[in-house]
Design an enzyme around this catalytic site. Structure first.
Site, PDB file in Angstrom:
ATOM      1  N   PHE A  62       0.439  -1.436  -0.097  1.00 33.69           N
ATOM      2  CA  PHE A  62      -0.227  -0.093  -0.320  1.00 33.69           C
ATOM      3  C   PHE A  62       0.530   1.433   0.229  1.00 33.69           C
ATOM      4  O   PHE A  62       2.119   1.452   0.657  1.00 33.69           O
ATOM      5  CB  PHE A  62      -0.521   0.205   1.289  1.00 33.69           C
TER       6      PHE A  62
ATOM      7  N   ASP B 136       2.031  -5.568   7.852  1.00 36.00           N
ATOM      8  CA  ASP B 136       0.774  -4.746   7.714  1.00 36.00           C
ATOM      9  C   ASP B 136      -0.725  -5.831   7.604  1.00 36.00           C
ATOM     10  O   ASP B 136      -0.767  -6.963   6.739  1.00 36.00           O
ATOM     11  CB  ASP B 136       0.319  -4.263   6.961  1.00 36.00           C
TER      12      ASP B 136
ATOM     13  N   TYR C 140     -10.860  -0.886  10.313  1.00 36.81           N
ATOM     14  CA  TYR C 140     -12.064  -0.235   9.314  1.00 36.81           C
ATOM     15  C   TYR C 140     -12.467  -0.783   8.261  1.00 36.81           C
ATOM     16  O   TYR C 140     -13.901  -0.832   7.793  1.00 36.81           O
ATOM     17  CB  TYR C 140     -12.488   1.641   9.093  1.00 36.81           C
ATOM     18  N   LYS C 141     -11.727  -2.041   7.955  1.00 33.25           N
ATOM     19  CA  LYS C 141     -11.940  -2.951   6.551  1.00 33.25           C
ATOM     20  C   LYS C 141     -13.241  -3.991   7.137  1.00 33.25           C
ATOM     21  O   LYS C 141     -13.959  -3.814   7.681  1.00 33.25           O
ATOM     22  CB  LYS C 141     -10.450  -3.249   6.320  1.00 33.25           C
TER      23      LYS C 141
ATOM     24  N   ARG D   6     -11.872  -3.887  -8.170  1.00 37.58           N
ATOM     25  CA  ARG D   6     -11.973  -4.827  -7.225  1.00 37.58           C
ATOM     26  C   ARG D   6     -13.235  -5.487  -6.318  1.00 37.58           C
ATOM     27  O   ARG D   6     -14.327  -4.283  -5.606  1.00 37.58           O
ATOM     28  CB  ARG D   6     -10.795  -4.104  -5.759  1.00 37.58           C
TER      29      ARG D   6
HETATM   30  C1  LIG Z   1      -6.266   0.446   4.296  1.00 38.61           C
HETATM   31  C2  LIG Z   1      -5.005   0.335   4.103  1.00 38.61           C
HETATM   32  C3  LIG Z   1      -3.743   1.194   4.881  1.00 38.61           C
HETATM   33  C4  LIG Z   1      -4.289   2.559   5.428  1.00 38.61           C
HETATM   34  O1  LIG Z   1      -4.174   3.553   6.650  1.00 38.61           O
HETATM   35  P1  LIG Z   1      -4.469   4.589   7.157  1.00 38.61           P
HETATM   36  O2  LIG Z   1      -3.436   4.015   8.232  1.00 38.61           O
HETATM   37  O3  LIG Z   1      -5.753   3.911   8.646  1.00 38.61           O
HETATM   38  O4  LIG Z   1      -4.663   5.149   5.976  1.00 38.61           O
HETATM   39  C5  LIG Z   1      -2.919   0.313   5.525  1.00 38.61           C
HETATM   40  N1  LIG Z   1      -1.778   0.126   5.020  1.00 38.61           N
HETATM   41  C6  LIG Z   1      -3.121  -1.411   4.234  1.00 38.61           C
HETATM   42  C7  LIG Z   1      -2.213  -2.372   3.378  1.00 38.61           C
HETATM   43  C8  LIG Z   1      -4.375  -0.323   3.355  1.00 38.61           C
HETATM   44  O5  LIG Z   1      -4.877  -1.921   3.006  1.00 38.61           O
END
Ligand SMILES: *Cc1c(COP(=O)(O)O)cnc(C)c1O
Length: 428
Positions: A128, A207, A232-233, A388
């Protein structure tokens, strides 16, 4: 109208689904809205509404500041202890705080400072963006003595264990990867990669943003060192609910957070002038916990625990397989490609479909014209050509999947996407 064989079998699969009753525990008020974006923002559990109302009305409203002595102060660690069960960790190895990005910063900086003399950070091109930006920033902050090595994929869908092994050397301080890739849904074997990293003396930072709530996790068993993830996912904690971080017990006191906030001190309310970090996981807290934003995590966790991660994973695999089966039959002939691993052991809980008109197709799914259909399908678009489709087994039905694929077929066959502009919106 006569139901197609596929439609009948979708309904049958729903009837046979042991988790089907969990769908009713979520707020779903529009039967013509198919939500396949639970991998970006999970749905609202019904129970969350009275839970947050009680917190606001009774705890904040009536208890005022004494709320801090009635559970708020410990909330990051008490909630962390419950979350630990979901990721196969000890109760004192997890804390809920800050955001995924901030936690990545704290843990990667701490790991690099601990690994004196080693200069390599290994990540991959599937990661990400925020993860990679944070690592670049940490390297800059530490004086640009480290180098970030990005493993490339040979097929844009998977990365082999050998490719990871080849990128790691005795100079590698940290292997920092996202377990389930946000575009292709490729999933690493944490146990294997951790073992490879450890052979060279590297630490691992995982992560789990696209894993938690979707795939069973056994961090202790797999020997994982460090992890972060959002809530939140697939965890359904609500927009902006705080993230978590995990540090293996024996590493906790060896690592030092780069942010010395008062909540990391041994006694925040002593108001001393000099910082003395507390022992244990709380040394990675920073400041006043986000009590309201954390509240949504509790009822959501309960749902996941009641359903059980093994059953959730089993349904997720059946559903992504069903989606891939329908896509191969009905969408590949229309110019789509499957952008996810076909082997379910290498796939998280979403499926990417690739098409050169992906952006306009997504717009047509999300914003149908009134004279076309009342069916709205919400996936998300990830540049350059990924649609997706996120499967959240607690509330995604087989019929949802079937109807979404049907709609995709229509959008291409009737050239509906051509009515949409290819100018991109800010949030996709
Ligand atoms: C959704 C997601 C994030 C989001 O990071 P925030 O700090 O909450 O904005 C980070 N890394 C991955 C792999 C994600 O899927």
């Amino acid at each position: 109208m006569k139901k197609s064989t596929e439609e009948v079998s979708a309904l049958q699969l729903d009837n046979e689904d042991p988790l089907s009753s969990f769908r009713e525990r979520f707020v779903i008020d529009n039967p013509d809205l198919i939500y396949l974006d639970g991998n970006s923002l999970g749905r609202l559990p019904k129970e969350t509404i009275p839970h947050i109302q009680d917190l606001v009305k009774n705890q904040w409203g009536k208890n005022l500041i004494s709320g801090w002595n009635e559970g708020w102060y410990e909330k990051p660690t008490s909630l962390g202890a419950r979350l630990a069960e979901l990721i196969g960790a000890q109760p004192d190895e997890v804390v809920v705080c800050d955001t995924t990005s901030v936690n990545l910063f704290k843990l990667s900086a701490a790991a690099l400072r601990y690994q004196q003399g080693k200069k390599g950070v290994v990540s991959d091109e599937f990661n990400f963006p925020t993860d990679l930006y944070i690592f670049q920033g940490v390297i800059d902050l530490l004086g640009n003595h480290h180098h970030l090595e990005i493993i490339k994929s040979e097929n844009s869908i998977t990365i082999t264990d050998d490719a990871v092994a080849a990128a790691i050397s005795k100079d590698t301080a940290l292997v920092a990867l996202t377990q389930v890739a946000f575009k292709s849904a490729f999933m690493y074997d944490i146990e294997k990669i951790t073992a490879i990293a450890h052979q060279s003396g590297a630490l691992t930072l995982w992560d789990l943003s696209h894993s938690i709530g979707a795939v069973p996790l056994e961090l202790n068993k797999w020997g994982a060192d460090l992890a972060v993830g959002c809530t939140y996912k697939y965890l359904n904690g609500g927009p902006g609910s705080p993230a978590f971080l995990y540090i293996r017990k024996d590493l906790q006191e060896k690592l030092s957070s780069p942010i010395w906030g008062w909540f990391a001190d041994q006694d925040p309310f002593a108001f001393k002038l000099d910082f003395s970090p507390t022992k244990g996981i709380s040394r990675f807290q920073i400041s006043t916990p986000h009590i309201l934003s954390m509240a949504g995590i509790e009822p959501a966790l309960e749902l996941l625990q009641e359903a059980g991660m093994e059953r959730i994973r089993e349904k997720s695999i059946r559903q992504t397989e069903y989606l891939i089966y329908l896509a191969e039959k009905n969408l590949i002939p229309l110019g789509f490609q499957i952008g996810s691993p076909l082997d379910s052991t290498q796939r998280g809980s979403h499926v990417s479909l690739r098409h050169r008109e992906a952006y306009r197709i997504c717009q047509a799914l999300i914003n149908p014209e009134k004279n076309d259909t009342s069916l709205r399908v919400i996936p998300d678009f990830r540049a350059p050509d990924n649609i997706r489709l996120g499967i959240a087994p607690l509330y995604t039905s087989f019929s949802d999947i079937h109807r979404a694929v049907d709609r995709l077929q229509d959008i291409i066959q009737k050239k509906i996407y051509q009515n949409y502009s290819s100018d991109h919106l800010k949030v996709t």
